[in-house]
Design a protein around this motif. Structure first.
Motif, PDB file in Angstrom:
ATOM      1  N   THR A 183      29.425  -9.920  14.974  1.00 15.34           N
ATOM      2  CA  THR A 183      29.728 -11.139  14.239  1.00 15.34           C
ATOM      3  C   THR A 183      31.233 -11.401  14.329  1.00 15.34           C
ATOM      4  OG1 THR A 183      30.101  -9.982  12.154  1.00 15.34           O
ATOM      5  CG2 THR A 183      27.847 -10.762  12.600  1.00 15.34           C
ATOM      6  N   LEU A 226      28.740 -13.743  17.269  1.00 16.81           N
ATOM      7  CA  LEU A 226      27.815 -14.469  16.393  1.00 16.81           C
ATOM      8  C   LEU A 226      28.555 -14.927  15.148  1.00 16.81           C
ATOM      9  CD1 LEU A 226      24.968 -15.337  15.402  1.00 16.81           C
ATOM     10  CD2 LEU A 226      24.732 -13.026  14.431  1.00 16.81           C
ATOM     11  N   GLY A 281      27.749 -15.553  12.162  1.00 20.13           N
ATOM     12  CA  GLY A 281      26.549 -15.307  11.363  1.00 20.13           C
ATOM     13  C   GLY A 281      26.697 -15.903   9.973  1.00 20.13           C
ATOM     14  N   ASP A 282      25.540 -16.197   9.371  1.00 21.27           N
ATOM     15  CA  ASP A 282      25.621 -16.649   7.976  1.00 21.27           C
ATOM     16  C   ASP A 282      25.937 -15.464   7.055  1.00 21.27           C
ATOM     17  OD1 ASP A 282      23.149 -15.435   8.102  1.00 21.27           O
ATOM     18  OD2 ASP A 282      22.018 -17.175   7.397  1.00 21.27           O
ATOM     19  N   SER A 283      26.049 -14.267   7.643  1.00 26.20           N
ATOM     20  CA  SER A 283      26.604 -13.132   6.899  1.00 26.20           C
ATOM     21  C   SER A 283      28.041 -13.417   6.469  1.00 26.20           C
ATOM     22  CB  SER A 283      26.548 -11.853   7.746  1.00 26.20           C
ATOM     23  OG  SER A 283      27.140 -12.068   9.005  1.00 26.20           O
ATOM     24  N   ASP A 295      25.065 -19.478  13.725  1.00 22.81           N
ATOM     25  CA  ASP A 295      23.861 -19.455  12.892  1.00 22.81           C
ATOM     26  C   ASP A 295      23.611 -20.816  12.256  1.00 22.81           C
ATOM     27  OD1 ASP A 295      22.246 -17.218  12.692  1.00 22.81           O
ATOM     28  OD2 ASP A 295      23.474 -16.244  11.155  1.00 22.81           O
ATOM     29  N   LYS A 299      21.525 -19.910  16.534  1.00 19.33           N
ATOM     30  CA  LYS A 299      20.497 -18.921  16.164  1.00 19.33           C
ATOM     31  C   LYS A 299      19.787 -19.430  14.915  1.00 19.33           C
ATOM     32  CE  LYS A 299      21.501 -14.749  14.205  1.00 19.33           C
ATOM     33  NZ  LYS A 299      20.777 -14.849  12.915  1.00 19.33           N
ATOM     34  N   HIS A 310      15.264 -15.182  15.765  1.00 20.50           N
ATOM     35  CA  HIS A 310      15.597 -14.035  14.899  1.00 20.50           C
ATOM     36  C   HIS A 310      14.350 -13.712  14.085  1.00 20.50           C
ATOM     37  CE1 HIS A 310      18.713 -12.358  11.702  1.00 20.50           C
ATOM     38  NE2 HIS A 310      17.622 -11.607  11.776  1.00 20.50           N
ATOM     39  N   VAL A 329      16.886 -11.915  18.191  1.00 25.71           N
ATOM     40  CA  VAL A 329      17.360 -10.787  17.378  1.00 25.71           C
ATOM     41  C   VAL A 329      16.155 -10.152  16.696  1.00 25.71           C
ATOM     42  CG1 VAL A 329      18.698 -10.168  15.315  1.00 25.71           C
ATOM     43  CG2 VAL A 329      19.686 -11.732  17.014  1.00 25.71           C
ATOM     44  N   GLU A 361      15.603  -7.684  13.694  1.00 22.10           N
ATOM     45  CA  GLU A 361      16.324  -7.022  12.598  1.00 22.10           C
ATOM     46  C   GLU A 361      15.355  -6.153  11.799  1.00 22.10           C
ATOM     47  OE1 GLU A 361      18.942  -9.513  10.319  1.00 22.10           O
ATOM     48  OE2 GLU A 361      19.357  -7.939   8.853  1.00 22.10           O
ATOM     49  N   ILE A 385      19.192  -4.995  15.598  1.00 23.45           N
ATOM     50  CA  ILE A 385      20.033  -4.516  14.497  1.00 23.45           C
ATOM     51  C   ILE A 385      19.081  -3.745  13.584  1.00 23.45           C
ATOM     52  CG2 ILE A 385      19.934  -6.857  13.435  1.00 23.45           C
ATOM     53  CD1 ILE A 385      22.613  -6.053  11.994  1.00 23.45           C
ATOM     54  N   VAL A 440      23.539  -5.797  17.984  1.00 25.19           N
ATOM     55  CA  VAL A 440      24.475  -6.601  17.198  1.00 25.19           C
ATOM     56  C   VAL A 440      24.750  -5.884  15.885  1.00 25.19           C
ATOM     57  CG1 VAL A 440      22.597  -8.042  16.203  1.00 25.19           C
ATOM     58  CG2 VAL A 440      24.956  -8.878  16.158  1.00 25.19           C
ATOM     59  N   VAL A 488      27.265  -6.456  12.119  1.00 29.47           N
ATOM     60  CA  VAL A 488      28.259  -7.197  11.345  1.00 29.47           C
ATOM     61  C   VAL A 488      29.575  -6.438  11.507  1.00 29.47           C
ATOM     62  CG1 VAL A 488      28.941  -7.825   8.997  1.00 29.47           C
ATOM     63  CG2 VAL A 488      26.554  -8.125   9.731  1.00 29.47           C
TER      64      VAL A 488
HETATM   65  O1  KIV Z   1      24.317 -13.408   9.985  1.00 29.88           O
HETATM   66  C1  KIV Z   1      24.317 -12.350  10.630  1.00 29.88           C
HETATM   67  O2  KIV Z   1      25.292 -11.593  10.642  1.00 29.88           O
HETATM   68  C2  KIV Z   1      23.121 -12.024  11.398  1.00 29.88           C
HETATM   69  C3  KIV Z   1      23.083 -10.678  12.055  1.00 29.88           C
HETATM   70  C4  KIV Z   1      22.847  -9.624  11.041  1.00 29.88           C
HETATM   71  C5  KIV Z   1      22.089 -10.619  13.147  1.00 29.88           C
HETATM   72  O3  KIV Z   1      22.216 -12.785  11.467  1.00 29.88           O
END
Ligand code: KIV
Length: 274
Positions: free
Chosen positions: A33, A52, A54-56, A94, A123, A147, A189, A191, A212, A222, A224
């Motif tokens: 990410t 990525l 990511g929405d993380s 994302d 994604k 995903h 992905v 997960e 992941i 992948v 974070v």
């Molecule tokens: O948002 C994110 O970081 C993710 C990864 C965990 C794959 O979707």
């Protein structure tokens, strides 16, 4: 910056055919990410293949306890920052919760904003029920990473982070993979899927599989970035902390505070006398 020894076959921008080639040749694909222009160039310089957004970002950068509050604007701004500061990795953005599920037009409009911000693919979470949506995006010029497995945007229906695909659920994941591939996703992905299922699904599909918490046999991995770099207080069991940057940063901050308080900083050469 020039990447260290790129493994996926290009020193230029990583594109979807490079990802397909890596899968065919068995070259592991690396993804992390990224959320900003401070860290993304460091990942690029180390040779990462895919970044990525990511929405993380919600948990890691914005202080939320889930990904649900993350907005399209949050992802759009982060994507633009990562795009401005890198030149080789493929940038995947994302689609956040609420921006794409209702219909194909919503999905296209949200995706086109992320592509204009600098993404090379989007994604989105979900299985076979997302096939029409993915078909619409891919036929309109937007590469899609799917995903499945544990999908954090559905944490309330899944009952929190837990392994997916055990027992009968493995057949459902297999059907999802077929539908998502047929719809045109170029990568997926997995997960929190058991290793044996991830291995079987990886052999079954032409999509590049990126795991992941899904074992070592997917086409790529992948994480974070803050988890793998030791910036998080707690890390899931499937994460390895490759460094302890949190400890380093805290140490640097402590040293700075001590140096200011003792008037040892700024020292000669760090200020103009007149
Ligand atoms: O948002 C994110 O970081 C993710 C990864 C965990 C794959 O979707």
């Amino acid at each position: 910056m020039t990447p260290e020894s790129p493994a996926v076959g290009t020193a230029k921008r990583v594109r979807i055919h490079h990802i397909a080639q890596a899968k065919r040749e068995g070259t592991p694909i690396t993804m992390l990410t990224a959320y900003d222009a401070l860290t993304a160039p460091l990942f690029e310089a180390a040779g990462i293949d895919m970044l990525l957004i990511g929405d993380s970002i919600g948990n890691v950068m914005l202080g939320y306890s889930t990904t649900l509050p993350v907005t399209l604007e949050d992802i759009e701004r982060a994507t633009a920052a990562v795009a401005r500061s890198t030149s080789r990795p493929m940038i995947v953005a994302d689609l956040p919760f609420g921006s794409y599920e209702s219909d194909v037009t919503a999905a296209f409009n949200a995706s086109s904003r992320l592509m204009k911000a600098g993404a090379h693919a989007v994604k989105l979470e979900g299985g076979a029920h997302r096939a029409d949506l993915i078909r619409h995006l891919t036929t309109n010029g937007i590469p899609v990473v799917a995903h499945i497995g544990y999908t954090p945007q559905s944490e309330n229906t899944l009952g929190g982070p837990r392994m997916q695909g055990r027992g009968d659920a493995a057949d459902r994941l297999s059907a999802d993979v077929c539908a998502l591939e047929e719809a045109g996703a170029f990568a997926i992905v997995f997960e929190m899927v058991p290793d044996s299922i991830a291995t079987r699904l990886t052999a079954q599909t032409s999509m590049a599989t990126i795991g992941i918490g899904a074992g070592p046999h997917t086409d790529g991995q992948v994480l974070v970035w803050s988890d793998m770099a030791g910036m998080s207080e707690w890390t899931p069991s499937f994460v390895r902390r490759f460094r302890e940057l949190g400890v380093e940063l805290q140490g640097a901050t402590r040293d700075y505070i001590a140096a200011v308080r003792s008037r040892e900083f700024p020292a000669k050469g760090q200020f103009a006398a007149e």
